[in-house]
Design an enzyme around this catalytic site. Structure first.
Site, PDB file in Angstrom:
ATOM      1  N   PHE A 135       0.857  -1.196   0.000  1.00 38.49           N
ATOM      2  CA  PHE A 135       0.000   0.000   0.000  1.00 38.49           C
ATOM      3  C   PHE A 135       0.883   1.232   0.000  1.00 38.49           C
ATOM      4  O   PHE A 135       1.745   1.374   0.862  1.00 38.49           O
ATOM      5  CB  PHE A 135      -0.943   0.043   1.201  1.00 38.49           C
ATOM      6  CG  PHE A 135      -1.872   1.231   1.145  1.00 38.49           C
ATOM      7  CD1 PHE A 135      -3.021   1.207   0.369  1.00 38.49           C
ATOM      8  CD2 PHE A 135      -1.570   2.403   1.835  1.00 38.49           C
ATOM      9  CE1 PHE A 135      -3.849   2.315   0.278  1.00 38.49           C
ATOM     10  CE2 PHE A 135      -2.408   3.520   1.748  1.00 38.49           C
ATOM     11  CZ  PHE A 135      -3.549   3.473   0.972  1.00 38.49           C
ATOM     12  N   ASP A 220       9.146   2.455   1.710  1.00 32.79           N
ATOM     13  CA  ASP A 220       8.006   3.227   2.200  1.00 32.79           C
ATOM     14  C   ASP A 220       7.879   2.960   3.697  1.00 32.79           C
ATOM     15  O   ASP A 220       7.399   1.906   4.114  1.00 32.79           O
ATOM     16  CB  ASP A 220       6.744   2.784   1.444  1.00 32.79           C
ATOM     17  CG  ASP A 220       5.485   3.518   1.925  1.00 32.79           C
ATOM     18  OD1 ASP A 220       5.537   4.157   2.985  1.00 32.79           O
ATOM     19  OD2 ASP A 220       4.451   3.415   1.229  1.00 32.79           O
ATOM     20  N   LYS A 249       2.993   9.202   8.486  1.00 30.28           N
ATOM     21  CA  LYS A 249       2.044   9.011   9.591  1.00 30.28           C
ATOM     22  C   LYS A 249       2.522   9.560  10.950  1.00 30.28           C
ATOM     23  O   LYS A 249       1.971  10.517  11.450  1.00 30.28           O
ATOM     24  CB  LYS A 249       1.663   7.542   9.698  1.00 30.28           C
ATOM     25  CG  LYS A 249       0.725   7.117   8.559  1.00 30.28           C
ATOM     26  CD  LYS A 249       0.124   5.760   8.777  1.00 30.28           C
ATOM     27  CE  LYS A 249      -1.038   5.503   7.828  1.00 30.28           C
ATOM     28  NZ  LYS A 249      -0.656   5.018   6.485  1.00 30.28           N
TER      29      LYS A 249
HETATM   30  C1  LIG Z   1      -0.929   5.256   5.090  1.00 29.37           C
HETATM   31  C2  LIG Z   1       0.107   4.850   4.158  1.00 29.37           C
HETATM   32  C3  LIG Z   1       0.371   5.600   2.996  1.00 29.37           C
HETATM   33  C4  LIG Z   1      -0.470   6.773   2.595  1.00 29.37           C
HETATM   34  O1  LIG Z   1      -0.375   7.835   3.500  1.00 29.37           O
HETATM   35  P1  LIG Z   1      -1.434   9.039   3.424  1.00 29.37           P
HETATM   36  O2  LIG Z   1      -0.890  10.014   4.435  1.00 29.37           O
HETATM   37  O3  LIG Z   1      -2.754   8.472   3.797  1.00 29.37           O
HETATM   38  O4  LIG Z   1      -1.400   9.553   2.051  1.00 29.37           O
HETATM   39  C5  LIG Z   1       1.425   5.215   2.194  1.00 29.37           C
HETATM   40  N1  LIG Z   1       2.174   4.153   2.509  1.00 29.37           N
HETATM   41  C6  LIG Z   1       1.962   3.407   3.600  1.00 29.37           C
HETATM   42  C7  LIG Z   1       2.851   2.258   3.905  1.00 29.37           C
HETATM   43  C8  LIG Z   1       0.907   3.721   4.455  1.00 29.37           C
HETATM   44  O5  LIG Z   1       0.664   2.968   5.524  1.00 29.37           O
END
Ligand SMILES: *Cc1c(COP(=O)(O)O)cnc(C)c1O
Length: 397
Positions: A135, A220, A249
């Site tokens: 994700f 990520d 986050k």
């Molecule tokens: C939540 C998340 C995102 C997206 O972040 P947003 O601030 O909602 O755009 C991207 N990568 C990972 C691994 C995430 O958990």
């Protein structure tokens, strides 16, 4: 004061229906939150891994208040002190190079993908190998990089240049490397995909493959970064370093901020005009981030997260022994998943009845992301609430 029900009804009338909330939260302190009906809950969602230092940590609140009455925003047409201090700190704990600031995880990943494309441009390479079940966000590029069809459904044509390998399977990654490949993008612990850690062997294999084929390794860390897994960055567990990584986050203690961190060799790929953000790294968001990092260090929260995570997983293991409906406990540090046979949403609802809040990841995984300063007592309290919920759901085994 409005009730949960009144707020829900206003939402259904005026707010686009992208989420399905169940409660209206009105206040929080540490690991506890209150709803509009004045019920108190133990919050193991942490605002989806955002509230690393809990709700309304006094030092974070003070830093935000202070900055709010000094300078909230000035755009990146001007320097601001907090932004460079935060960049320095992130560089020191991270990849030793420069930092780009934006406002969210998706935006940080967009920046990372753009950086990889720009870096590969001269050699005509643009393709990024991503992982199944990953994700990376909801913008068009990041959803195209997300290995879940439910996130992509209906938005085609998707952006080209992404291919999908099997997570934790190095051969499947190798099989996709071609003339156009520029980078490999992964989460060291998949979050939304089901709280699934990469094996150290896989991360080291990807690192070696990137070195061998002159590819960028992109991590990520939006969910698994900032100390949650018991290290500042989840890739540290494997003793490797990516070429770039993203944070969001937990970076801003609840204020919207995202960051792209690069190693020195990628630090000057972006040049004036090649990328930008109006809000990115503004004085307020960076003040919150600096305060939160200070609290994490002063209170030893990374080691604490490691220890609490271990205790939490140990406390959950007996339930898996006891109930056939519970399949596995997994995760790293305070990123904990409990795999269930049936619907994770149903179990989360049963927890809520016991005043415990948690997230789900996919159909079958309950995801616990308590603040890094959660206490042992709070974890025990949560586990007790779960035990009542399991009894209700599955009866005495
Ligand atoms: C939540 C998340 C995102 C997206 O972040 P947003 O601030 O909602 O755009 C991207 N990568 C990972 C691994 C995430 O958990």
């Amino acid at each position: 004061m409005s009730t949960n029900e009144e707020i829900a009804s206003l939402y259904s009338q005026y707010v686009m229906n992208t989420y399905v909330p169940s409660l209206t939260l009105v206040s929080g302190k540490g690991c506890k939150v209150k709803d509009a009906d004045r019920m108190q809950y133990l919050d193991f969602t942490g605002g989806i891994a955002v509230q690393a230092t809990g709700h309304c940590h006094p030092k974070v609140v003070a830093a935000i208040q202070d900055q709010a009455q000094t300078l909230v925003h000035c755009s990146n047409l001007f320097y601001n002190v907090n932004q460079c201090l935060l960049a320095k700190k992130l560089s020191e704990i991270g990849l030793g190079g420069k930092v780009f600031f934006c406002n969210s995880g998706a935006e940080a990943n967009e920046a990372m993908i753009k950086l990889a494309r720009l870096w590969g441009h001269e050699s005509g390479r643009y393709e990024v190998i991503c992982m199944q079940n990953s994700f990376h966000g909801r913008t068009l590029a990041t959803l195209s990089a997300t290995g879940q069809s439910k996130v992509q459904a209906g938005f085609d044509p998707l952006m080209i240049g992404f291919r999908f390998a099997e997570y934790n399977n190095l051969d499947s990654v190798k099989a996709l490397v071609g003339d156009k490949t520029v980078a490999i993008l992964l989460e060291a612990v998949q979050g939304e995909g089901g709280v699934l850690p990469a094996t150290d062997e896989f991360l080291r294999g990807v690192r070696a493959l990137c070195d061998e084929r002159n590819l960028l390794m992109l991590c990520d860390e939006v969910q698994c970064g900032m100390g949650r897994t018991g290290k500042w960055f989840a890739w540290e567990h494997a003793g490797i370093r990516p070429d770039a990584c993203t944070l969001a986050k937990a970076l801003g203690a609840g204020l919207p901020i995202g960051a792209l961190l690069a190693t020195p060799r990628l630090s000057n790929v972006f040049t004036p005009g090649s990328h930008g953000s109006t809000f990115g790294g503004n004085p307020l968001a960076t003040a919150a981030a600096l305060a939160q990092i200070q609290v994490i260090e002063e209170e030893g929260l990374i080691e604490h997260a490691d220890e609490m995570g271990r205790k939490f997983r140990e406390a959950l293991a007996p339930f898996v022994e006891k109930y056939d409906d519970l399949l596995e406990v997994r995760g790293r540090g305070l990123m904990v998943g409990l795999v269930v046979k049936g619907s994770a949403k149903e179990v989360a609802a049963a927890f809520r009845e016991q005043c415990l809040l948690c997230c789900v990841a996919g159909e079958h995984v309950l995801r616990f992301l308590p603040p890094l300063n959660v206490t042992e007592d709070e974890l025990e309290e949560g586990v007790e609430m779960m035990s009542y919920a399991f009894e209700e759901l599955y009866g005495e085994a």
